[in-house]
Design an enzyme around this catalytic site. Structure first.
Site, PDB file in Angstrom:
ATOM      1  N   ASP A  23       1.866   3.650   1.641  1.00  0.00           N
ATOM      2  CA  ASP A  23       2.260   2.878   0.330  1.00  0.00           C
ATOM      3  C   ASP A  23       3.642   2.048   0.828  1.00  0.00           C
ATOM      4  OD1 ASP A  23       2.351   2.681  -2.197  1.00  0.00           O
ATOM      5  OD2 ASP A  23       3.786   4.191  -2.759  1.00  0.00           O
ATOM      6  N   ASN A  71      -6.940   1.465  -7.825  1.00  0.00           N
ATOM      7  CA  ASN A  71      -6.427   0.146  -7.341  1.00  0.00           C
ATOM      8  C   ASN A  71      -7.080  -1.133  -7.879  1.00  0.00           C
ATOM      9  OD1 ASN A  71      -5.183   1.774  -4.110  1.00  0.00           O
ATOM     10  ND2 ASN A  71      -3.934   1.086  -5.932  1.00  0.00           N
TER      11      ASN A  71
HETATM   12  C1  IPE Z   1      -1.715   5.323  -3.644  1.00  0.00           C
HETATM   13  O1  IPE Z   1      -0.781   4.198  -3.735  1.00  0.00           O
HETATM   14  C2  IPE Z   1      -2.955   4.597  -3.071  1.00  0.00           C
HETATM   15  C3  IPE Z   1      -2.935   3.960  -1.785  1.00  0.00           C
HETATM   16  C4  IPE Z   1      -1.815   3.959  -0.761  1.00  0.00           C
HETATM   17  C5  IPE Z   1      -3.959   3.295  -1.261  1.00  0.00           C
HETATM   18  P1  IPE Z   1      -0.020   3.532  -5.141  1.00  0.00           P
HETATM   19  O2  IPE Z   1       0.572   2.460  -4.820  1.00  0.00           O
HETATM   20  O3  IPE Z   1      -1.780   3.023  -5.627  1.00  0.00           O
HETATM   21  O4  IPE Z   1      -0.070   4.630  -6.089  1.00  0.00           O
HETATM   22  P2  IPE Z   1       0.807   4.711  -7.278  1.00  0.00           P
HETATM   23  O5  IPE Z   1       0.325   3.739  -8.425  1.00  0.00           O
HETATM   24  O6  IPE Z   1       2.315   4.483  -6.916  1.00  0.00           O
HETATM   25  O7  IPE Z   1       0.798   5.976  -7.670  1.00  0.00           O
HETATM   26  C1  IPE Z   2      -0.235   0.478  -0.708  1.00  0.00           C
HETATM   27  O1  IPE Z   2       0.969  -0.350  -0.840  1.00  0.00           O
HETATM   28  C2  IPE Z   2      -1.399  -0.164  -0.365  1.00  0.00           C
HETATM   29  C3  IPE Z   2      -2.555  -0.131  -1.528  1.00  0.00           C
HETATM   30  C4  IPE Z   2      -2.489   0.738  -2.573  1.00  0.00           C
HETATM   31  C5  IPE Z   2      -3.575  -1.118  -1.184  1.00  0.00           C
HETATM   32  P1  IPE Z   2       1.263  -1.076  -2.307  1.00  0.00           P
HETATM   33  O2  IPE Z   2       0.476  -2.197  -2.642  1.00  0.00           O
HETATM   34  O3  IPE Z   2       0.891   0.190  -3.180  1.00  0.00           O
HETATM   35  O4  IPE Z   2       2.687  -1.268  -2.192  1.00  0.00           O
HETATM   36  P2  IPE Z   2       3.820  -0.969  -3.545  1.00  0.00           P
HETATM   37  O5  IPE Z   2       3.678   0.311  -3.663  1.00  0.00           O
HETATM   38  O6  IPE Z   2       3.282  -1.882  -4.600  1.00  0.00           O
HETATM   39  O7  IPE Z   2       5.249  -1.365  -2.674  1.00  0.00           O
HETATM   40 MG    MG Z   3       2.054   1.629  -4.105  1.00  0.00          MG
END
Ligand code: IPE
Ligand code: IPE
Ligand code: MG
Length: 243
Positions: A23, A71
């Protein structure tokens, strides 16, 4: 144990299975005025390096959360960028499994993915199925709840067919119907980016996992952060309900 000047806990204190919630890609990109997709690209490179590090360290199973069932809510352009990254990444994965003997599995429902992507994922899984090296699980369109619903549906179908008796269903039978069947539960789950939640990752399997939340954003994550998480894990006292 020491590797490249980085001190690590002794083998017996290491987790067998490490889960990683990758993340913070978006925030990393935004911080430098780049599109979010640039963060995902850097994140994919970091993943490749961390898998190599885990392999060297002697970790047996690594599960990385790449794309959740939630997502899909993101802007279409970002979803497409992630899928395109996966597409180009699959070729590297194929080379990696040939070179390093790793076994690759995708956790999650492939049905909504583009046909070419699905086919490539299945090919990499099949090509590496008999590899005896590190097991690499990549969670794509994965949700812990969806995984449990799928297992429940399988069990219900088997009960309807008279193959099993509902009252005889055990925890083991349910575990056997998850994407991670045959693998040990994660001992350690690492979540960078500062968020401290599971976000639907390995809901069943993480019942007794140790969590390490870290303030670094995933694209900045390196072997030293991994070592820090492994030391933190080694210090934990796992009781599993005992004393
Ligand atoms: C969790 O991250 C999913 C992945 C890292 C693929 P998200 O960024 O989607 O989670 P939330 O929305 O902060 O809970
Ligand atoms: C994790 O990084 C990757 C996916 C969920 C695909 P994020 O895209 O959630 O990054 P932040 O949390 O918005 O910084
Ligand atoms: Mg995220």
């Amino acid at each position: 144990m020491e590797q490249q000047g980085i001190s690590l806990p002794a083998q017996e204190f290491l987790p067998r299975h490490v889960g990683i919630i990758m993340d913070g890609n978006g925030r990393w990109a935004q911080k430098q005025g780049l599109p979010r997709s640039a963060g995902h690209k850097k994140g994919a490179e970091v993943f490749e390096q961390i898998v190599k590090d885990c392999d060297e360290i002697g970790i047996k199973v690594v599960t990385a959360y790449a794309f959740s069932t939630e997502n899909w809510k993101r802007p279409q352009a970002e979803v497409e960028a992630i899928m395109n990254l996966l597409r180009s990444y699959l070729k590297r994965l194929d080379a990696m499994q040939k070179k390093d003997n790793g076994r690759i599995r995708f956790l999650g429902d492939k049905t909504p993915l583009d046909a070419d992507l699905r086919r490539m994922m299945e090919e990499v899984e099949a090509a590496s199925a008999n590899n005896s090296g590190i097991e690499i699980n990549i969670a794509v369109n994965y949700g812990g709840r969806a995984e449990l619903v799928r297992a429940a549906q399988t069990l219900a179908r088997q009960a309807m067919a008279g193959e099993i008796v509902p009252g005889d269903i055990t925890e083991e039978m349910l575990s056997d119907r998850l994407y991670t069947h045959g693998q040990p539960d994660p001992d350690l789950i690492i979540r960078p980016s500062g968020e401290e939640r599971l976000s639907n990752f390995l809901v069943w399997q993480s019942a007794y996992a140790e969590f390490v939340f870290m303030d670094v954003l995933w694209p900045d994550f390196n072997k030293e952060h991994l070592a820090e998480a492994l030391w933190e894990y080694a210090r934990r006292n796992r009781r599993f309900g005992g004393v």
